[in-house]
Design a protein around this motif. Structure first.
Motif, PDB file in Angstrom:
ATOM      1  N   SER A  16      -2.303   0.296   6.679  1.00 31.35           N
ATOM      2  CA  SER A  16      -1.995   1.723   6.471  1.00 31.35           C
ATOM      3  C   SER A  16      -2.516   2.566   7.618  1.00 31.35           C
ATOM      4  CB  SER A  16      -2.604   2.192   5.145  1.00 31.35           C
ATOM      5  OG  SER A  16      -2.056   1.483   4.049  1.00 31.35           O
ATOM      6  N   TRP A  28      -3.206   0.366  -3.820  1.00 35.49           N
ATOM      7  CA  TRP A  28      -2.749  -0.971  -3.431  1.00 35.49           C
ATOM      8  C   TRP A  28      -2.247  -1.721  -4.656  1.00 35.49           C
ATOM      9  CZ3 TRP A  28      -7.996   0.409  -2.973  1.00 35.49           C
ATOM     10  CH2 TRP A  28      -8.420   0.859  -1.708  1.00 35.49           C
ATOM     11  N   THR A  45      -5.365  -1.698   3.814  1.00 32.84           N
ATOM     12  CA  THR A  45      -5.980  -0.480   4.346  1.00 32.84           C
ATOM     13  C   THR A  45      -5.855  -0.469   5.867  1.00 32.84           C
ATOM     14  OG1 THR A  45      -7.547  -0.384   2.514  1.00 32.84           O
ATOM     15  CG2 THR A  45      -8.111   0.861   4.492  1.00 32.84           C
ATOM     16  N   ALA A  47       0.838  -1.192   0.000  1.00 27.52           N
ATOM     17  CA  ALA A  47       0.000   0.000   0.000  1.00 27.52           C
ATOM     18  C   ALA A  47       0.874   1.244   0.000  1.00 27.52           C
ATOM     19  CB  ALA A  47      -0.914   0.000   1.226  1.00 27.52           C
TER      20      ALA A  47
END
Length: 262
Positions: free
Chosen positions: A78, A61, A75, A48
Motif C-alpha cells: 500500500s 486487510w 502494508t 489491502a
C-alpha cells in the motif's frame, strides 16, 4: 462501479519475487461483504484497502476468507502504491488500522521502513502433534504470540517441509512459523496459515513482529537480515530498538495495474 487495483510484489526488488498483494484505493468504505468478496476473487494472501482520512489513511486487510488485524506485506504494498504510483508527496505515511497507527517511511535507498508494534512471544510447551504435522522430528524451542514460532537448528530443513495443512488448521493460532539461523541471513523462516485461508505465505511482515524480537534476543543484536519463503522467497531487514516497536524494511515491485468491475 469501477475500482482501480494494483498487484504489488512486496519484499522484492523485482516482479515474481517476495509476496504478492492486491491494493485497492477507495474514496469511501464499501460494505464489508463486498470487500471480502473482492479479496476472495483476487485469491491472493491479502487484499489491502485504504481510504484517506485527514493527513493519514485508514487501512484494512483481507485474506480470501477473513479480515485480519495486521499484515506487513500488504502494508508495504500500500505504501509503495501511494509513493510510487499515486504520487503521495509525504515522506512518512500514517495508517490507522485495527493494530493502531502504523507508519511507513520512504528511504533514500528505495527501502520502505514500516514501524510496527513488537510482539512479546512467550516460551510454550510443544502441543501434541505439531512437529508431526510440520514433518519435523525435533525443535530447539517453541514460542507463542499470534502464531506458534518453532525454532529449529538446521536451516536446510526448511525447503523440504511439506506440512499437513489440515492438521495445522486445528491449532488455535493465526499461523505457524518455522525458523532457523543461517543460510546467509541472520534467520530464515517459512510461515503456514491454513486457519486463515493461507496455506503458505511467501513473506509475512507481521510475523516478524514476533520473529525479530526472538532472534534479537537469541543472537544478541538489534539489526537483523531475514529471508522468508519456500519456492518463492523475499528479503527483509528488521530492527528491534528496544522501545516496544519493530522496524521492518523491504522493497516492492509493481506487477499489475488495472480495473475491478463490481
Amino acid at each position: 462501479m469501477q475500482l482501480e487495483i494494483f498487484q504489488v510484489d512486496a519484499f522484492s526488488a523485482e516482479p515474481f519475487g517476495g509476496n504478492p498483494a492486491a491494493v485497492i484505493p477507495l474514496e469511501h468504505w464499501l460494505p464489508d461483504q463486498v470487500l471480502q468478496r473482492i479479496a476472495e476473487e483476487n485469491n491472493l494472501s491479502e487484499t489491502a484497502y485504504f481510504v484517506r482520512n485527514g493527513e493519514g489513511f485508514d487501512l484494512r486487510w483481507f485474506t480470501p476468507t477473513v479480515e485480519v488485524d495486521l499484515c506487513g506485506h500488504a502494508t508495504l504494498a500500500s505504501a509503495y502504491v501511494l509513493f510510487e504510483q499515486l504520487g503521495e508527496p509525504a515522506q512518512v505515511l500514517r495508517f490507522n488500522t485495527r493494530s493502531g497507527e502504523l507508519r511507513v517511511t520512504r528511504g533514500d535507498d528505495g527501502l520502505l521502513a514500516m514501524d510496527f508494534p513488537a510482539k512479546q512471544p512467550a516460551a510454550a510447551e510443544m502441543p501434541a502433534g505439531l512437529l508431526e504435522a510440520l514433518g519435523l522430528h525435533q525443535a530447539l524451542a517453541l514460542y507463542r504470540s499470534d502464531d506458534y514460532v518453532v525454532v529449529i537448528e538446521d536451516p536446510l530443513l526448511l525447503d523440504a517441509l511439506q506440512p499437513d495443512f489440515v492438521a495445522l488448521s486445528r491449532y488455535d493460532v493465526r499461523g505457524i512459523a518455522v525458523t532457523a539461523a543461517g543460510r546467509g541471513f541472520d534467520f530464515v523462516t517459512r510461515w503456514f496459515g491454513p486457519r486463515v485461508g493461507v496455506n503458505e505465505d511467501p513473506v509475512t511482515g507481521s510475523a516478524h513482529t514476533s520473529l525479530a524480537p526472538i532472534w534479537a534476543e537469541r543472537l544478541g543484536k538489534q539489526r537483523l537480515t531475514c529471508e522468508q519463503g519456500g519456492a518463492r522467497k523475499g528479503q527483509l531487514h528488521c530492527e528491534v530498538p528496544g522501545n516496544g516497536r519493530v522496524i521492518i524494511s523491504g522493497r516492492a515491485a509493481l506487477y499489475l495495474r488495472g480495473t475491478v468491475f463490481v
